[in-house]
Design an enzyme around this catalytic site. Sequence first.
Site, PDB file in Angstrom:
ATOM      1  N   LYS A 124      -0.970  -7.895   1.291  1.00 17.36           N
ATOM      2  CA  LYS A 124       0.474  -7.675   1.116  1.00 17.36           C
ATOM      3  C   LYS A 124       1.039  -7.068   2.415  1.00 17.36           C
ATOM      4  CE  LYS A 124      -0.189  -7.414  -3.868  1.00 17.36           C
ATOM      5  NZ  LYS A 124       0.063  -8.803  -4.248  1.00 17.36           N
ATOM      6  N   HIS A 177       0.652  -2.413  -3.899  1.00 14.15           N
ATOM      7  CA  HIS A 177       2.051  -2.482  -3.452  1.00 14.15           C
ATOM      8  C   HIS A 177       2.541  -1.207  -2.759  1.00 14.15           C
ATOM      9  CE1 HIS A 177       3.081  -6.362  -5.255  1.00 14.15           C
ATOM     10  NE2 HIS A 177       2.209  -6.031  -6.182  1.00 14.15           N
ATOM     11  N   SER A 233       4.473  -3.657 -10.054  1.00 12.17           N
ATOM     12  CA  SER A 233       5.030  -4.775  -9.292  1.00 12.17           C
ATOM     13  C   SER A 233       6.237  -5.447  -9.939  1.00 12.17           C
ATOM     14  CB  SER A 233       3.940  -5.810  -9.032  1.00 12.17           C
ATOM     15  OG  SER A 233       3.432  -6.286 -10.250  1.00 12.17           O
TER      16      SER A 233
HETATM   17  N1  PMP Z   1      -3.559  -5.311  -7.801  1.00 15.13           N
HETATM   18  C1  PMP Z   1      -2.217  -5.457  -7.839  1.00 15.13           C
HETATM   19  C2  PMP Z   1      -1.375  -4.354  -8.410  1.00 15.13           C
HETATM   20  C3  PMP Z   1      -1.617  -6.628  -7.345  1.00 15.13           C
HETATM   21  O1  PMP Z   1      -0.293  -6.798  -7.393  1.00 15.13           O
HETATM   22  C4  PMP Z   1      -2.457  -7.639  -6.793  1.00 15.13           C
HETATM   23  C5  PMP Z   1      -1.885  -8.914  -6.198  1.00 15.13           C
HETATM   24  N2  PMP Z   1      -1.014  -9.605  -6.993  1.00 15.13           N
HETATM   25  C6  PMP Z   1      -3.838  -7.430  -6.784  1.00 15.13           C
HETATM   26  C7  PMP Z   1      -4.345  -6.252  -7.283  1.00 15.13           C
HETATM   27  C8  PMP Z   1      -4.762  -8.464  -6.244  1.00 15.13           C
HETATM   28  O2  PMP Z   1      -4.768  -8.464  -4.855  1.00 15.13           O
HETATM   29  P1  PMP Z   1      -5.181  -9.750  -4.021  1.00 15.13           P
HETATM   30  O3  PMP Z   1      -4.003 -10.653  -3.972  1.00 15.13           O
HETATM   31  O4  PMP Z   1      -5.592  -9.216  -2.700  1.00 15.13           O
HETATM   32  O5  PMP Z   1      -6.331 -10.372  -4.751  1.00 15.13           O
END
Ligand code: PMP
Length: 394
Positions: free
Chosen positions: A242, A212, A184
Amino acid sequence: MTSKTLEDFLEAGIRELKEQGLFNEVDPLESPNGPQITLNGKEMINLSSNNYLGLATDERLKAKAIQAIETDGVGAGAVRSINGTLQLHLRLEEKLAAFKHTEAALAYQSGFNANVAAIPAVMDRNDAILSDELNHASIIDGCRLSRAKIIPYKHSDMDDLREKAKEATEQYGKVMVITDGVFSMDGDVAKLPEIVEIAEAFDLITYVDDAHGSGVLGEGAGTVKHFNLSDRIDMQMGTLSKAIGVVGGYVAGRQSLIEWLKVRSRPFLFSTSLTPGDVAATIEALDILTTSKDLQTRLWENARYFQEGLRAIGFDTGKTETPITPCIIGDEKETQQFSQRLMEEGIYAKSIVFPTVPRGTGRVRNMPIAAHTRDMLDEALAKYKTIGKELNVI
Ligand code: PMP
């Protein structure tokens, strides 16, 4: 020795973070989180959401959520394993399995919960987990909860992974390799074909967090599908917050895996299930995603346009292979100043600096989404150019 009070601890901790410029305070939005937002009375172009396909404010999803609230209520009333499983949850899981090209899937209340649920459900203190050093915080927490030995490998370094896989399989019971599908902070894609080869050579369990990549790569189905590896990855985790635009998370894989998670993963057993409104909106998002590629096409067109625009002005967009668009400034203070100036000029794009990324690689991170118009992107690029010149970074 006198023990510290909570107040002492909090005061000292907050003071220290403020001194280091790491105390993050956020202003609430005065609008929905769309391509444009209103903040402190000011309209801004929003380049900081994960709402890749613009579905968070989509009328079709809103209508389905409202309808489900009317028929099923606002809450599921219990955890899944008691009587918080509605027909809607099962329908969602069938759709998720089809979306991910797997036998089955299980929904959780968030992506974070999916990781802290699924990893400890299959790994224990006799096992080892090979984890990319840039993996998301929820993967790290899931690994810690499992009590398995955590062995980080250098980011996307396949020689390091191979070497550590060899050592780990000689010393531990089960060994898992776990990676983000798309990272990310840089927008680069995991080397899944090589990871799968190493995993097959050493009998590793494979786990991909595709928060992502889903809705973005592989014609929407995600990073695993992008590489055509759907039947060679054991556990595919994703988020519904997302590209899908709602909230929730899931794990997809073989039927036996899902059966096991239903009896062994703690957020499934002990935390109330997703609300009917969220589930119905998610089902609609999956239907849209699987029947039309229009939103993905628009997302990629916007991402390419914005990235090429930034590079033409003279900015470094790093090694991105996805719509995640870092604009690398370098120096931490300059990066923060750059983002501040963008905000003043009506462009909401957050700076990301050490310790989230290595020292000297401060960047403003941009997420062009399907719902941005060309005018919005042009305006953002114009502001990048003016501020870049003003601060002497281009
Ligand atoms: N895994 C990754 C790679 C993420 O970027 C995120 C969100 N920032 C999550 C898991 C967590 O997902 P959620 O926002 O649905 O809790």
